[in-house]
Design a protein around this motif. Sequence first.
Motif, PDB file in Angstrom:
ATOM      1  N   GLY A 325       0.799  -1.211   0.000  1.00  0.00           N
ATOM      2  CA  GLY A 325       0.000   0.000   0.000  1.00  0.00           C
ATOM      3  C   GLY A 325       0.837   1.269   0.000  1.00  0.00           C
ATOM      4  N   PRO A 326       0.302   2.370   0.553  1.00  0.00           N
ATOM      5  CA  PRO A 326       0.979   3.665   0.505  1.00  0.00           C
ATOM      6  C   PRO A 326       1.928   3.897   1.684  1.00  0.00           C
ATOM      7  CG  PRO A 326      -1.183   3.933   1.448  1.00  0.00           C
ATOM      8  CD  PRO A 326      -1.069   2.476   1.087  1.00  0.00           C
ATOM      9  N   MET A 327       2.720   4.954   1.553  1.00  0.00           N
ATOM     10  CA  MET A 327       3.482   5.477   2.680  1.00  0.00           C
ATOM     11  C   MET A 327       2.501   6.114   3.672  1.00  0.00           C
ATOM     12  SD  MET A 327       6.756   4.970   1.977  1.00  0.00           S
ATOM     13  CE  MET A 327       6.079   3.390   1.527  1.00  0.00           C
ATOM     14  N   VAL A 328       2.944   6.320   4.901  1.00  0.00           N
ATOM     15  CA  VAL A 328       2.043   6.791   5.947  1.00  0.00           C
ATOM     16  C   VAL A 328       1.578   8.228   5.723  1.00  0.00           C
ATOM     17  CG1 VAL A 328       3.875   7.627   7.472  1.00  0.00           C
ATOM     18  CG2 VAL A 328       1.701   6.879   8.449  1.00  0.00           C
ATOM     19  N   SER A 329       2.395   9.046   5.055  1.00  0.00           N
ATOM     20  CA  SER A 329       2.046  10.455   4.884  1.00  0.00           C
ATOM     21  C   SER A 329       2.766  11.021   3.667  1.00  0.00           C
ATOM     22  CB  SER A 329       2.429  11.277   6.123  1.00  0.00           C
ATOM     23  OG  SER A 329       3.841  11.320   6.259  1.00  0.00           O
ATOM     24  N   LYS A 330       2.296  12.154   3.214  1.00  0.00           N
ATOM     25  CA  LYS A 330       2.957  12.829   2.093  1.00  0.00           C
ATOM     26  C   LYS A 330       4.390  13.205   2.477  1.00  0.00           C
ATOM     27  CE  LYS A 330       2.548  16.785  -1.035  1.00  0.00           C
ATOM     28  NZ  LYS A 330       1.760  17.999  -1.391  1.00  0.00           N
ATOM     29  N   ARG A 331       4.561  13.684   3.686  1.00  0.00           N
ATOM     30  CA  ARG A 331       5.897  14.090   4.139  1.00  0.00           C
ATOM     31  C   ARG A 331       6.856  12.912   4.142  1.00  0.00           C
ATOM     32  NH1 ARG A 331       7.163  16.822  10.077  1.00  0.00           N
ATOM     33  NH2 ARG A 331       9.428  16.947   9.854  1.00  0.00           N
ATOM     34  N   HIS A 332       6.373  11.756   4.620  1.00  0.00           N
ATOM     35  CA  HIS A 332       7.266  10.596   4.660  1.00  0.00           C
ATOM     36  C   HIS A 332       7.538  10.079   3.252  1.00  0.00           C
ATOM     37  CE1 HIS A 332       9.476   7.388   6.487  1.00  0.00           C
ATOM     38  NE2 HIS A 332       8.730   6.468   5.894  1.00  0.00           N
ATOM     39  N   MET A 333       6.550  10.115   2.375  1.00  0.00           N
ATOM     40  CA  MET A 333       6.774   9.727   0.986  1.00  0.00           C
ATOM     41  C   MET A 333       7.888  10.576   0.372  1.00  0.00           C
ATOM     42  SD  MET A 333       4.168  10.094  -2.269  1.00  0.00           S
ATOM     43  CE  MET A 333       4.251  11.892  -2.115  1.00  0.00           C
ATOM     44  N   GLU A 334       7.813  11.871   0.591  1.00  0.00           N
ATOM     45  CA  GLU A 334       8.831  12.766   0.049  1.00  0.00           C
ATOM     46  C   GLU A 334      10.201  12.491   0.658  1.00  0.00           C
ATOM     47  OE1 GLU A 334       7.015  16.481   0.954  1.00  0.00           O
ATOM     48  OE2 GLU A 334       5.784  16.511  -0.890  1.00  0.00           O
ATOM     49  N   HIS A 335      10.224  12.111   1.929  1.00  0.00           N
ATOM     50  CA  HIS A 335      11.474  11.744   2.602  1.00  0.00           C
ATOM     51  C   HIS A 335      12.119  10.530   1.929  1.00  0.00           C
ATOM     52  CE1 HIS A 335      14.075  10.419   5.986  1.00  0.00           C
ATOM     53  NE2 HIS A 335      13.531   9.230   5.786  1.00  0.00           N
ATOM     54  N   VAL A 336      11.317   9.515   1.622  1.00  0.00           N
ATOM     55  CA  VAL A 336      11.838   8.307   0.984  1.00  0.00           C
ATOM     56  C   VAL A 336      12.309   8.604  -0.435  1.00  0.00           C
ATOM     57  CG1 VAL A 336      11.256   5.974   0.199  1.00  0.00           C
ATOM     58  CG2 VAL A 336      10.446   6.784   2.425  1.00  0.00           C
ATOM     59  N   LEU A 337      11.523   9.366  -1.188  1.00  0.00           N
ATOM     60  CA  LEU A 337      11.912   9.720  -2.548  1.00  0.00           C
ATOM     61  C   LEU A 337      13.203  10.528  -2.558  1.00  0.00           C
ATOM     62  CD1 LEU A 337       8.409  10.679  -4.007  1.00  0.00           C
ATOM     63  CD2 LEU A 337       9.790   8.678  -4.632  1.00  0.00           C
ATOM     64  N   GLU A 338      13.375  11.378  -1.563  1.00  0.00           N
ATOM     65  CA  GLU A 338      14.614  12.160  -1.470  1.00  0.00           C
ATOM     66  C   GLU A 338      15.815  11.238  -1.267  1.00  0.00           C
ATOM     67  OE1 GLU A 338      16.637  15.721   1.262  1.00  0.00           O
ATOM     68  OE2 GLU A 338      14.619  14.991   1.710  1.00  0.00           O
ATOM     69  N   TYR A 339      15.645  10.193  -0.452  1.00  0.00           N
ATOM     70  CA  TYR A 339      16.749   9.255  -0.242  1.00  0.00           C
ATOM     71  C   TYR A 339      17.088   8.506  -1.529  1.00  0.00           C
ATOM     72  CZ  TYR A 339      18.239   9.343   4.612  1.00  0.00           C
ATOM     73  OH  TYR A 339      18.833   9.698   5.810  1.00  0.00           O
ATOM     74  N   ILE A 340      16.099   8.179  -2.328  1.00  0.00           N
ATOM     75  CA  ILE A 340      16.382   7.518  -3.599  1.00  0.00           C
ATOM     76  C   ILE A 340      17.238   8.431  -4.480  1.00  0.00           C
ATOM     77  CG2 ILE A 340      15.350   6.623  -5.726  1.00  0.00           C
ATOM     78  CD1 ILE A 340      12.940   5.724  -3.998  1.00  0.00           C
ATOM     79  N   GLU A 341      16.921   9.709  -4.495  1.00  0.00           N
ATOM     80  CA  GLU A 341      17.721  10.662  -5.267  1.00  0.00           C
ATOM     81  C   GLU A 341      19.126  10.804  -4.692  1.00  0.00           C
ATOM     82  OE1 GLU A 341      16.833  11.986  -8.204  1.00  0.00           O
ATOM     83  OE2 GLU A 341      15.113  10.638  -7.941  1.00  0.00           O
ATOM     84  N   ILE A 342      19.229  10.776  -3.373  1.00  0.00           N
ATOM     85  CA  ILE A 342      20.554  10.824  -2.736  1.00  0.00           C
ATOM     86  C   ILE A 342      21.385   9.622  -3.165  1.00  0.00           C
ATOM     87  CG2 ILE A 342      21.749  10.579  -0.517  1.00  0.00           C
ATOM     88  CD1 ILE A 342      19.467  12.251   0.720  1.00  0.00           C
ATOM     89  N   GLY A 343      20.761   8.442  -3.176  1.00  0.00           N
ATOM     90  CA  GLY A 343      21.470   7.245  -3.598  1.00  0.00           C
ATOM     91  C   GLY A 343      21.959   7.347  -5.024  1.00  0.00           C
ATOM     92  N   LYS A 344      21.136   7.855  -5.910  1.00  0.00           N
ATOM     93  CA  LYS A 344      21.538   8.015  -7.311  1.00  0.00           C
ATOM     94  C   LYS A 344      22.699   8.999  -7.432  1.00  0.00           C
ATOM     95  CE  LYS A 344      17.914   8.661 -10.035  1.00  0.00           C
ATOM     96  NZ  LYS A 344      16.531   9.109 -10.393  1.00  0.00           N
ATOM     97  N   ALA A 345      22.631  10.072  -6.667  1.00  0.00           N
ATOM     98  CA  ALA A 345      23.706  11.056  -6.699  1.00  0.00           C
ATOM     99  C   ALA A 345      25.021  10.481  -6.158  1.00  0.00           C
ATOM    100  CB  ALA A 345      23.308  12.287  -5.892  1.00  0.00           C
ATOM    101  N   GLU A 346      24.911   9.519  -5.242  1.00  0.00           N
ATOM    102  CA  GLU A 346      26.108   8.891  -4.669  1.00  0.00           C
ATOM    103  C   GLU A 346      26.696   7.816  -5.585  1.00  0.00           C
ATOM    104  OE1 GLU A 346      25.503   9.024   0.152  1.00  0.00           O
ATOM    105  OE2 GLU A 346      24.288   7.573  -0.977  1.00  0.00           O
ATOM    106  N   GLY A 347      25.989   7.474  -6.644  1.00  0.00           N
ATOM    107  CA  GLY A 347      26.506   6.481  -7.581  1.00  0.00           C
ATOM    108  C   GLY A 347      25.731   5.186  -7.632  1.00  0.00           C
ATOM    109  N   ALA A 348      24.689   5.068  -6.814  1.00  0.00           N
ATOM    110  CA  ALA A 348      23.865   3.861  -6.871  1.00  0.00           C
ATOM    111  C   ALA A 348      23.021   3.884  -8.141  1.00  0.00           C
ATOM    112  CB  ALA A 348      22.966   3.771  -5.649  1.00  0.00           C
ATOM    113  N   LYS A 349      22.655   2.702  -8.618  1.00  0.00           N
ATOM    114  CA  LYS A 349      21.819   2.567  -9.811  1.00  0.00           C
ATOM    115  C   LYS A 349      20.475   1.974  -9.412  1.00  0.00           C
ATOM    116  CE  LYS A 349      21.469  -0.082 -14.110  1.00  0.00           C
ATOM    117  NZ  LYS A 349      22.111  -1.135 -14.940  1.00  0.00           N
TER     118      LYS A 349
END
Length: 492
Positions: A325-349
Amino acid sequence: MRTINMYINGHWVESASGKVTEIINPANGSTFAQATRGTAEDVNMAVAAAKQAFKPGSLWRHLTADERAELLNKAADLIEARAEELALAETNSMGRVYKETRYDDVYAASGAFRYYASLVHELQGAASAENVDMLTVTVREPLGVCAVVAPWNYSMGTLAAGMAPALAAGNTVVIKPSSLTPVSTAMMVEAMEEAGFPAGSVNMVLGSGSEVGSALAQSEDVAKITFTGGTATGKDIIAKSSTSVKRYAMELGGKSPFIIFDDADLDVAVDRLMFGIFLSQGQVCIAGSRLLVQSTIYEQVMHMLEERIPKIRIGMPLDEDTEFGPMVSKRHMEHVLEYIEIGKAEGAKVLIGGHRITKGDFAKGYFIEPTVLVNCNEHMRVVSEEIFGPVLTVQTFSDEAEAVRLANSTSYGLAGGVFTRDMGRALRVCTNVNTGIMWANTYMDETPGVPVSPHKQSGTTVDGGLDGLKEYTVLKQINLKMSPEKSGWFNS
């Protein structure tokens, strides 16, 4: 729309602030309830009520162990009688799929009450007659007012796991649910009120952690704080309560390693891996969020994930067929999406997923695709920091020693798992990985009643079992002189 009030000294009351917080359904972004927003003043009233109820001579302190157990069992009966209503409230608050909340959360709560009710007579002391003409005994006594501060995930089970041992030991409690998920907690308290818990023995204050949680931490009348949540918040609670001496029971962050050796049953390992990271959308403290896979089977395991993860049934949490299902809140969803972008910037694929789901009705809610990040290393933030979402990082290792080193490379030590047919290796890895709980050839299977104690930055004290119950008591020594006599120390 339902309005949730606070419960203080046996009465349902509004906040001194007069303000309310909207409770949002994360599946569709709609408001389905509101909760009164507590203040430090409300906390002080609740703590005062709990302190008064704990005083010698009060109705609560007059109860025998059997009577406390009876109340806990009655509450468990009433919780189970309202199982469907409780599960619906939890699903609408947090977004966990209904079959999880219906068959996991509700019975985790009632089970905690029943379990600790069964242990009330196990709180025994000891006796010593080594000194001539003097008997020394030890007794276990309740601490006093215990605060239980719960997170938004598994809120019913987490609160019950703190309340039940505290009450079984004879303490009084002040509980604070997350401001995101107070509805099911209020319903649990209604069950406890109906069961007959005396006024002041159970109190509930609603509101933010920054105000209500801080006030509980700073109160000199709170003897113990039980907290489940992030490590940073746990440290903040300890810092804010430093003006008084308290006891703590804290289950904090996790970044649990999931280790697969090349001799493992890969069908089982990958199935358990998906369960360990994607259950409840990864919003689980013991989620197996770091895959450590032996390099010889890396390609095979990645192929299996690419084949199986897209088949996960993502949907609305009240749909019986939904698995994710969904993330608990819009704020937490944005927090998780931000980490995915951080990972990509660090070199993760990004091997799989990595995006918000916006098609159709999903656009109204807070859905993220199950995500796998490869090309990861131990120095990346996505590997070392807790994301608390459906994001799996992947690292490879060559041998057992490297697997153990990588498993221990974060500041957390909550849980972990290892998959191998070599049981000697399984035992060595379980012994050498610094976590409070390890699984071999399974993950998240539970054995009720067995205590656990987290390592490193993942928490403090002992939780569960008789050892956990004892943590809600103080051990007192009493010395009884049979024939009084002078010490003879002074001549006067």
